[in-house]
Design a protein around this motif. Structure first.
Motif, PDB file in Angstrom:
ATOM      1  N   GLY A  84       0.803  -1.213   0.000  1.00 56.60           N
ATOM      2  CA  GLY A  84       0.000   0.000   0.000  1.00 56.60           C
ATOM      3  C   GLY A  84       0.836   1.264   0.000  1.00 56.60           C
ATOM      4  N   LYS A  85       0.197   2.355   0.375  1.00 58.02           N
ATOM      5  CA  LYS A  85       0.822   3.672   0.358  1.00 58.02           C
ATOM      6  C   LYS A  85       0.459   4.392   1.647  1.00 58.02           C
ATOM      7  CE  LYS A  85       1.558   7.112  -3.205  1.00 58.02           C
ATOM      8  NZ  LYS A  85       1.054   7.602  -4.483  1.00 58.02           N
ATOM      9  N   PRO A  86       1.108   4.015   2.761  1.00 54.02           N
ATOM     10  CA  PRO A  86       0.806   4.685   4.028  1.00 54.02           C
ATOM     11  C   PRO A  86       1.119   6.177   3.958  1.00 54.02           C
ATOM     12  CG  PRO A  86       2.070   2.700   4.414  1.00 54.02           C
ATOM     13  CD  PRO A  86       2.073   2.944   2.940  1.00 54.02           C
ATOM     14  N   THR A  87       0.179   6.997   4.367  1.00 55.66           N
ATOM     15  CA  THR A  87       0.347   8.449   4.367  1.00 55.66           C
ATOM     16  C   THR A  87      -0.169   8.997   5.697  1.00 55.66           C
ATOM     17  OG1 THR A  87      -1.813   8.772   3.363  1.00 55.66           O
ATOM     18  CG2 THR A  87       0.047   8.618   1.851  1.00 55.66           C
ATOM     19  N   GLY A  88      -0.230  10.285   5.795  1.00 52.83           N
ATOM     20  CA  GLY A  88      -0.791  10.897   6.992  1.00 52.83           C
ATOM     21  C   GLY A  88       0.217  11.681   7.792  1.00 52.83           C
ATOM     22  N   MET A  89       1.409  11.850   7.248  1.00 49.38           N
ATOM     23  CA  MET A  89       2.465  12.569   7.933  1.00 49.38           C
ATOM     24  C   MET A  89       2.969  13.665   7.002  1.00 49.38           C
ATOM     25  SD  MET A  89       5.808  10.811   9.512  1.00 49.38           S
ATOM     26  CE  MET A  89       7.082  11.776  10.238  1.00 49.38           C
ATOM     27  N   THR A  90       3.411  14.778   7.555  1.00 48.27           N
ATOM     28  CA  THR A  90       3.961  15.862   6.737  1.00 48.27           C
ATOM     29  C   THR A  90       5.310  16.315   7.292  1.00 48.27           C
ATOM     30  OG1 THR A  90       2.822  17.565   8.023  1.00 48.27           O
ATOM     31  CG2 THR A  90       1.680  16.724   6.082  1.00 48.27           C
ATOM     32  N   VAL A  91       6.145  16.804   6.384  1.00 53.71           N
ATOM     33  CA  VAL A  91       7.420  17.436   6.731  1.00 53.71           C
ATOM     34  C   VAL A  91       7.406  18.796   6.057  1.00 53.71           C
ATOM     35  CG1 VAL A  91       9.918  17.374   6.392  1.00 53.71           C
ATOM     36  CG2 VAL A  91       8.698  15.302   7.020  1.00 53.71           C
ATOM     37  N   ALA A  92       7.487  19.847   6.850  1.00 49.34           N
ATOM     38  CA  ALA A  92       7.443  21.229   6.347  1.00 49.34           C
ATOM     39  C   ALA A  92       6.203  21.462   5.491  1.00 49.34           C
ATOM     40  CB  ALA A  92       8.710  21.562   5.570  1.00 49.34           C
ATOM     41  N   GLY A  93       5.081  20.872   5.875  1.00 51.99           N
ATOM     42  CA  GLY A  93       3.826  21.060   5.171  1.00 51.99           C
ATOM     43  C   GLY A  93       3.638  20.168   3.954  1.00 51.99           C
ATOM     44  N   ALA A  94       4.676  19.411   3.556  1.00 49.15           N
ATOM     45  CA  ALA A  94       4.574  18.522   2.393  1.00 49.15           C
ATOM     46  C   ALA A  94       4.326  17.088   2.886  1.00 49.15           C
ATOM     47  CB  ALA A  94       5.842  18.581   1.571  1.00 49.15           C
ATOM     48  N   PRO A  95       3.527  16.322   2.148  1.00 43.45           N
ATOM     49  CA  PRO A  95       3.194  14.967   2.595  1.00 43.45           C
ATOM     50  C   PRO A  95       4.398  14.020   2.544  1.00 43.45           C
ATOM     51  CG  PRO A  95       2.322  15.337   0.400  1.00 43.45           C
ATOM     52  CD  PRO A  95       2.881  16.651   0.876  1.00 43.45           C
ATOM     53  N   VAL A  96       4.367  13.033   3.432  1.00 42.80           N
ATOM     54  CA  VAL A  96       5.344  11.950   3.435  1.00 42.80           C
ATOM     55  C   VAL A  96       4.595  10.679   3.064  1.00 42.80           C
ATOM     56  CG1 VAL A  96       6.935  10.595   4.838  1.00 42.80           C
ATOM     57  CG2 VAL A  96       6.722  13.066   5.216  1.00 42.80           C
ATOM     58  N   GLU A  97       5.058  10.017   1.993  1.00 45.92           N
ATOM     59  CA  GLU A  97       4.403   8.803   1.508  1.00 45.92           C
ATOM     60  C   GLU A  97       5.458   7.731   1.254  1.00 45.92           C
ATOM     61  OE1 GLU A  97       0.865  10.917  -1.095  1.00 45.92           O
ATOM     62  OE2 GLU A  97       2.652  10.204  -2.112  1.00 45.92           O
ATOM     63  N   TYR A  98       5.155   6.520   1.657  1.00 42.92           N
ATOM     64  CA  TYR A  98       6.003   5.367   1.388  1.00 42.92           C
ATOM     65  C   TYR A  98       5.158   4.357   0.612  1.00 42.92           C
ATOM     66  CZ  TYR A  98       9.697   6.685   4.703  1.00 42.92           C
ATOM     67  OH  TYR A  98      10.730   7.310   5.346  1.00 42.92           O
ATOM     68  N   GLN A  99       5.819   3.643  -0.307  1.00 43.38           N
ATOM     69  CA  GLN A  99       5.110   2.607  -1.058  1.00 43.38           C
ATOM     70  C   GLN A  99       6.071   1.456  -1.330  1.00 43.38           C
ATOM     71  OE1 GLN A  99       3.440   3.931  -4.782  1.00 43.38           O
ATOM     72  NE2 GLN A  99       2.214   2.091  -4.996  1.00 43.38           N
ATOM     73  N   VAL A 100       5.629   0.227  -1.044  1.00 45.62           N
ATOM     74  CA  VAL A 100       6.431  -0.977  -1.292  1.00 45.62           C
ATOM     75  C   VAL A 100       5.570  -1.975  -2.049  1.00 45.62           C
ATOM     76  CG1 VAL A 100       7.661  -2.918  -0.259  1.00 45.62           C
ATOM     77  CG2 VAL A 100       7.792  -0.674   0.812  1.00 45.62           C
ATOM     78  N   SER A 101       6.131  -2.548  -3.110  1.00 48.58           N
ATOM     79  CA  SER A 101       5.445  -3.603  -3.852  1.00 48.58           C
ATOM     80  C   SER A 101       6.496  -4.473  -4.526  1.00 48.58           C
ATOM     81  CB  SER A 101       4.487  -3.017  -4.891  1.00 48.58           C
ATOM     82  OG  SER A 101       5.195  -2.232  -5.825  1.00 48.58           O
ATOM     83  N   GLY A 102       6.094  -5.655  -4.941  1.00 44.19           N
ATOM     84  CA  GLY A 102       7.008  -6.537  -5.657  1.00 44.19           C
ATOM     85  C   GLY A 102       6.593  -7.984  -5.606  1.00 44.19           C
ATOM     86  N   PHE A 103       7.372  -8.782  -6.317  1.00 39.75           N
ATOM     87  CA  PHE A 103       7.124 -10.218  -6.372  1.00 39.75           C
ATOM     88  C   PHE A 103       7.767 -10.899  -5.172  1.00 39.75           C
ATOM     89  CE2 PHE A 103       6.525  -8.857 -10.717  1.00 39.75           C
ATOM     90  CZ  PHE A 103       5.365  -9.528 -11.054  1.00 39.75           C
ATOM     91  N   ASP A 104       7.112 -11.941  -4.691  1.00 36.90           N
ATOM     92  CA  ASP A 104       7.656 -12.681  -3.559  1.00 36.90           C
ATOM     93  C   ASP A 104       7.625 -14.179  -3.836  1.00 36.90           C
ATOM     94  OD1 ASP A 104       4.968 -13.296  -3.280  1.00 36.90           O
ATOM     95  OD2 ASP A 104       4.843 -12.768  -1.190  1.00 36.90           O
ATOM     96  N   TYR A 105       8.329 -14.909  -3.013  1.00 28.93           N
ATOM     97  CA  TYR A 105       8.421 -16.355  -3.133  1.00 28.93           C
ATOM     98  C   TYR A 105       8.625 -16.913  -1.729  1.00 28.93           C
ATOM     99  CZ  TYR A 105      13.222 -14.767  -2.949  1.00 28.93           C
ATOM    100  OH  TYR A 105      14.375 -14.113  -2.585  1.00 28.93           O
TER     101      TYR A 105
END
Length: 186
Positions: A84-105
């Protein structure tokens, strides 16, 4: 009801379900998909303010279930997961977003208790990590170990699975996901 009667009743229910379970047991291919929640933590990239947010996660997988030894269950699996794309945090008024995806085994091994199996997972994930911190985008790719545990329930080839997985991505303090999946075993 005392404990002895409860144990006898549980034993009778398990014994009665064995013919149904054994009629549909055996090795075979399965496919499935699931959804749940992920959590990502990062203490280094946000200027001293730790990132600790959750998001909606999803996954799709295909595997092969080995039913060679009574009570012992094995499966080999490949898939794709999106934390997913967890959000909800800001640094100096700009959003902070992280995103992780990929193939697994992974390889799943566990204990079969009739239609319910308990399992542990060991494997890896080829990940793409995107960090957007205050408008600055950074991308990372790599291969991370993944491990977890869960339980699955199967009747007549249709199953439901609940699991918790940890993905050890070196650019994050922690990344995990908890999902509920449905699958069909051929």
């Amino acid at each position: 009801m005392n404990h002895r009667k409860l144990i006898i009743l549980a034993s009778l229910v398990c014994a009665a379900s064995l013919p149904v379970v054994s009629a549909h047991a055996g090795s075979g291919v399965y496919v499935g998909a699931g959804a749940g929640e992920s959590n990502m933590q990062d203490s280094t990239a946000t200027g001293g303010v730790p990132f600790d947010k959750s998001g909606t996660a999803g996954k799709a997988f295909v595997g092969y279930y080995f039913d060679w030894i009574p009570l012992v269950r094995f499966a080999a699996e490949v898939g794709y997961r999106d934390l997913g794309k967890p959000t909800g945090m800001t640094v100096a008024g700009a959003p902070v977003e992280y995103q992780v995806s990929g193939f697994d085994y992974g390889v799943l091994a566990g204990l079969g208790l009739g239609p319910i199996d308990l399992f542990a997972r060991v494997g890896g994930m080829n990940y793409d990590l995107k960090k957007n911190i205050g408008g600055v985008n950074t991308k990372y790719t790599g291969n991370a170990p993944a491990y977890g545990a869960g339980v699955w329930f199967t009747v007549f080839g249709l199953g439901v699975r609940a699991e918790y997985d940890v993905i050890d991505i070196k650019q994050l303090d922690s990344a995990s996901m908890a999902t509920i999946s449905v699958f069909y075993k051929f």
